[in-house]
Design an enzyme around this catalytic site. Structure first.
Site, PDB file in Angstrom:
ATOM      1  N   GLY A 118      16.927  12.323 -16.276  1.00 32.10           N
ATOM      2  CA  GLY A 118      16.621  10.984 -16.799  1.00 32.10           C
ATOM      3  C   GLY A 118      15.421  10.936 -17.721  1.00 32.10           C
ATOM      4  O   GLY A 118      14.898   9.865 -18.006  1.00 32.10           O
ATOM      5  N   LEU A 141       0.821  -1.225   0.000  1.00 32.62           N
ATOM      6  CA  LEU A 141       0.000   0.000   0.000  1.00 32.62           C
ATOM      7  C   LEU A 141       0.856   1.278   0.000  1.00 32.62           C
ATOM      8  O   LEU A 141       0.402   2.318   0.476  1.00 32.62           O
ATOM      9  CB  LEU A 141      -0.997   0.008   1.171  1.00 32.62           C
ATOM     10  CG  LEU A 141      -1.984  -1.155   1.206  1.00 32.62           C
ATOM     11  CD1 LEU A 141      -2.930  -1.025   2.410  1.00 32.62           C
ATOM     12  CD2 LEU A 141      -2.814  -1.252  -0.078  1.00 32.62           C
ATOM     13  N   SER A 193      10.076  -2.295 -18.212  1.00 38.98           N
ATOM     14  CA  SER A 193       9.697  -0.928 -18.565  1.00 38.98           C
ATOM     15  C   SER A 193      10.444  -0.459 -19.801  1.00 38.98           C
ATOM     16  O   SER A 193      11.595  -0.841 -20.052  1.00 38.98           O
ATOM     17  CB  SER A 193      10.052  -0.024 -17.380  1.00 38.98           C
ATOM     18  OG  SER A 193      10.085   1.325 -17.770  1.00 38.98           O
ATOM     19  N   ALA A 249       4.854  -5.495  -8.519  1.00 38.23           N
ATOM     20  CA  ALA A 249       5.217  -4.580  -7.432  1.00 38.23           C
ATOM     21  C   ALA A 249       6.574  -3.939  -7.699  1.00 38.23           C
ATOM     22  O   ALA A 249       7.504  -4.595  -8.167  1.00 38.23           O
ATOM     23  CB  ALA A 249       5.270  -5.354  -6.110  1.00 38.23           C
ATOM     24  N   TYR A 297      15.855   4.350 -12.230  1.00 37.94           N
ATOM     25  CA  TYR A 297      14.704   3.450 -12.270  1.00 37.94           C
ATOM     26  C   TYR A 297      14.811   2.463 -13.440  1.00 37.94           C
ATOM     27  O   TYR A 297      14.535   1.266 -13.302  1.00 37.94           O
ATOM     28  CB  TYR A 297      13.433   4.299 -12.383  1.00 37.94           C
ATOM     29  CG  TYR A 297      12.193   3.533 -12.723  1.00 37.94           C
ATOM     30  CD1 TYR A 297      11.563   2.735 -11.780  1.00 37.94           C
ATOM     31  CD2 TYR A 297      11.628   3.607 -14.005  1.00 37.94           C
ATOM     32  CE1 TYR A 297      10.412   2.030 -12.104  1.00 37.94           C
ATOM     33  CE2 TYR A 297      10.485   2.916 -14.330  1.00 37.94           C
ATOM     34  CZ  TYR A 297       9.882   2.130 -13.382  1.00 37.94           C
ATOM     35  OH  TYR A 297       8.758   1.434 -13.703  1.00 37.94           O
ATOM     36  N   ASP A 303       5.232  -6.810   1.893  1.00 39.85           N
ATOM     37  CA  ASP A 303       6.247  -6.175   1.062  1.00 39.85           C
ATOM     38  C   ASP A 303       7.111  -7.251   0.408  1.00 39.85           C
ATOM     39  O   ASP A 303       7.536  -8.192   1.098  1.00 39.85           O
ATOM     40  CB  ASP A 303       7.113  -5.297   2.006  1.00 39.85           C
ATOM     41  CG  ASP A 303       7.922  -4.283   1.255  1.00 39.85           C
ATOM     42  OD1 ASP A 303       8.701  -4.697   0.372  1.00 39.85           O
ATOM     43  OD2 ASP A 303       7.775  -3.083   1.551  1.00 39.85           O
TER      44      ASP A 303
HETATM   45  C1  UD1 Z   1       6.726   6.367 -17.116  1.00 44.01           C
HETATM   46  C2  UD1 Z   1       6.569   5.858 -15.725  1.00 44.01           C
HETATM   47  C3  UD1 Z   1       7.421   4.702 -15.449  1.00 44.01           C
HETATM   48  C4  UD1 Z   1       7.191   3.651 -16.472  1.00 44.01           C
HETATM   49  C5  UD1 Z   1       7.408   4.232 -17.830  1.00 44.01           C
HETATM   50  C6  UD1 Z   1       7.095   3.209 -18.868  1.00 44.01           C
HETATM   51  C7  UD1 Z   1       5.896   7.410 -14.069  1.00 44.01           C
HETATM   52  C8  UD1 Z   1       6.320   8.480 -13.129  1.00 44.01           C
HETATM   53  N1  UD1 Z   1       6.848   6.891 -14.781  1.00 44.01           N
HETATM   54  O1  UD1 Z   1       7.913   7.135 -17.265  1.00 44.01           O
HETATM   55  O2  UD1 Z   1       7.132   4.161 -14.198  1.00 44.01           O
HETATM   56  O3  UD1 Z   1       8.051   2.575 -16.297  1.00 44.01           O
HETATM   57  O4  UD1 Z   1       6.589   5.351 -18.023  1.00 44.01           O
HETATM   58  O5  UD1 Z   1       5.783   2.878 -18.793  1.00 44.01           O
HETATM   59  O6  UD1 Z   1       4.756   7.042 -14.169  1.00 44.01           O
HETATM   60  N2  UD1 Z   1       5.574  15.444 -17.523  1.00 44.01           N
HETATM   61  C9  UD1 Z   1       5.242  16.777 -17.563  1.00 44.01           C
HETATM   62  N3  UD1 Z   1       4.473  17.287 -16.546  1.00 44.01           N
HETATM   63  C10 UD1 Z   1       4.013  16.538 -15.501  1.00 44.01           C
HETATM   64  C11 UD1 Z   1       4.376  15.161 -15.471  1.00 44.01           C
HETATM   65  C12 UD1 Z   1       5.152  14.654 -16.498  1.00 44.01           C
HETATM   66  O7  UD1 Z   1       5.635  17.512 -18.474  1.00 44.01           O
HETATM   67  O8  UD1 Z   1       3.311  17.063 -14.632  1.00 44.01           O
HETATM   68  C13 UD1 Z   1       6.398  14.890 -18.615  1.00 44.01           C
HETATM   69  C14 UD1 Z   1       7.635  14.162 -18.134  1.00 44.01           C
HETATM   70  O9  UD1 Z   1       8.705  15.028 -17.927  1.00 44.01           O
HETATM   71  C15 UD1 Z   1       7.863  13.186 -19.296  1.00 44.01           C
HETATM   72  C16 UD1 Z   1       6.453  12.882 -19.806  1.00 44.01           C
HETATM   73  O10 UD1 Z   1       5.622  13.915 -19.292  1.00 44.01           O
HETATM   74  O11 UD1 Z   1       8.608  13.790 -20.326  1.00 44.01           O
HETATM   75  C17 UD1 Z   1       5.935  11.541 -19.318  1.00 44.01           C
HETATM   76  O12 UD1 Z   1       6.134  11.505 -17.919  1.00 44.01           O
HETATM   77  P1  UD1 Z   1       5.590  10.340 -16.955  1.00 44.01           P
HETATM   78  O13 UD1 Z   1       4.192  10.030 -17.244  1.00 44.01           O
HETATM   79  O14 UD1 Z   1       5.959  10.759 -15.590  1.00 44.01           O
HETATM   80  O15 UD1 Z   1       6.349   9.033 -17.391  1.00 44.01           O
HETATM   81  P2  UD1 Z   1       7.806   8.620 -17.883  1.00 44.01           P
HETATM   82  O16 UD1 Z   1       8.819   9.466 -17.251  1.00 44.01           O
HETATM   83  O17 UD1 Z   1       7.744   8.528 -19.364  1.00 44.01           O
END
Ligand code: UD1
Length: 317
Positions: A278, A35, A118, A75, A142, A53
């Site tokens: 990253g 959780l 991923s 998980a 990650y 966990d």
């Molecule tokens: C995501 C997942 C990761 C997963 C991968 C593949 C998250 C945090 N990360 O990475 O666990 O393994 O996809 O499925 O869910 N962005 C904005 N504004 C925001 C949030 C995000 O501009 O408020 C941008 C980020 O910088 C990025 C893009 O949107 O460039 C996508 O971000 P996000 O959905 O967080 O995912 P990833 O980093 O691609």
């Protein structure tokens, strides 16, 4: 006799949706979840739930008192940002937790293990759309730990010294979206973050110039791939991309989301901030391997899937 599937992370966004689908299709489901981001309300009432966990062997002892036929190891710490803030925690959960799951699978002779890898395993891809055979050079911590977990699972599947065979499959999931993705957690996916922002009338924050692109795949398509692969021998020992095959930029995502709410960039504030560490520039899956070997194809069009999440978000607000 229906098979029993252990879903680790079964209270989270991806795990709980897959657990529901398994139960709908007649499987028995055991869930372990700590959780940390999962929610009790996501846990299917027909599942057997153990709060625990994957890092903790005492918790896993309880889980494996049940006879498990298949493991869906979902998980994990699923945030690139948190992996930079606390690399040791990310490593312990994603690699240590996976090694524990492998150890228990071997000890209890569970011969089928499917692993949530991923698209961050690719880092800066050789080209887009990216194929499973392309280089894996993760640029987020990650991505390193998810990729390591994938390799542990698949390398165990190659071992011939264990007295039994572990049939492993890894799914490199692209940006999965759908109902139950958090509307408030800034570390979860951007689709639900933007929906939450617009719904609450908050400004939307873009990290970088918004030209970066992602491949958004709906959770129901992802669930179909996982469940369809359980008994498919062609999946044993393999890695598959799970994406839609379509690339959408963050700027496009904002415009589509605003339009769905009847808003635009004049009526909802958008702010641009520095790119996050990253952050991959462009990601798009080549899904021909899954199509060919698993006969899997995503069915949900992005606009339809997005509208469904918006409807859910409005209901749960
Ligand atoms: C995501 C997942 C990761 C997963 C991968 C593949 C998250 C945090 N990360 O990475 O666990 O393994 O996809 O499925 O869910 N962005 C904005 N504004 C925001 C949030 C995000 O501009 O408020 C941008 C980020 O910088 C990025 C893009 O949107 O460039 C996508 O971000 P996000 O959905 O967080 O995912 P990833 O980093 O691609």
């Amino acid at each position: 006799m229906s098979k029993t599937v252990l879903v680790t992370g079964g209270a989270g966004f991806i795990g709980s949706n897959i657990a529901d689908e398994l139960i709908d299709r007649g499987y028995k489901v055991v869930i372990i979840d700590n959780l940390s981001t999962g929610l009790t309300e996501n846990i299917n009432r027909k599942a057997k739930y153990i709060k625990g966990d994957v890092r903790n062997t005492k918790d896993l002892d309880k889980v494996f008192k049940n006879k498990i036929d298949v493991i869906f190891h979902i998980a994990g710490c699923a945030s690139t940002i948190k992996s930079f803030d606390d690399p040791a925690a990310d490593l312990n959960t994603n690699v240590g937790g996976t090694i524990n799951i492998i150890n228990y699978a071997v000890k209890h002779k569970v011969s089928r293990l499917l692993y949530a890898s991923s698209m961050t395993s690719y880092g800066v891809p050789d080209a887009v759309p990216v194929k499973e055979t392309f280089s894996t050079r993760p640029i987020a911590y990650y991505g390193i730990t998810k990729y390591a977990g994938e390799r542990y699972v698949l390398a165990t599947g190659l071992r011939e010294d264990m007295g039994f065979k572990l049939n492993a499959t890894a799914f490199r999931m692209f940006n999965v979206y759908g109902r139950r993705q958090s509307l408030t957690n800034p570390y979860q996916g951007v689709v639900s973050i933007f929906i939450g922002n617009v719904l609450r009338g908050e400004k939307v924050t873009v990290f970088g110039d918004g030209m970066q692109s992602r491949d958004y795949v709906h959770i129901s398509d992802v669930a179909n791939a996982w469940i369809g692969a359980i008994d498919n021998k062609k999946a044993f020992g393999e890695v598959f991309n799970l994406g839609s095959g379509i690339r959408v930029s963050v700027n496009e995502l904002i415009d589509i989301t605003l339009k769905s709410f009847g808003k635009n960039r004049k009526t909802n504030k958008i702010v641009y901030k520095a790119a996050r560490p990253g952050d991959q520039r462009h990601m798009q899956a080549d899904i021909s391997k899954a199509a060919r070997m698993l006969k899997w194809n995503p069915r949900i069009k992005f606009e339809d899937g997005l509208q469904d999440v918006i409807n859910w978000a409005k209901e749960t607000k």
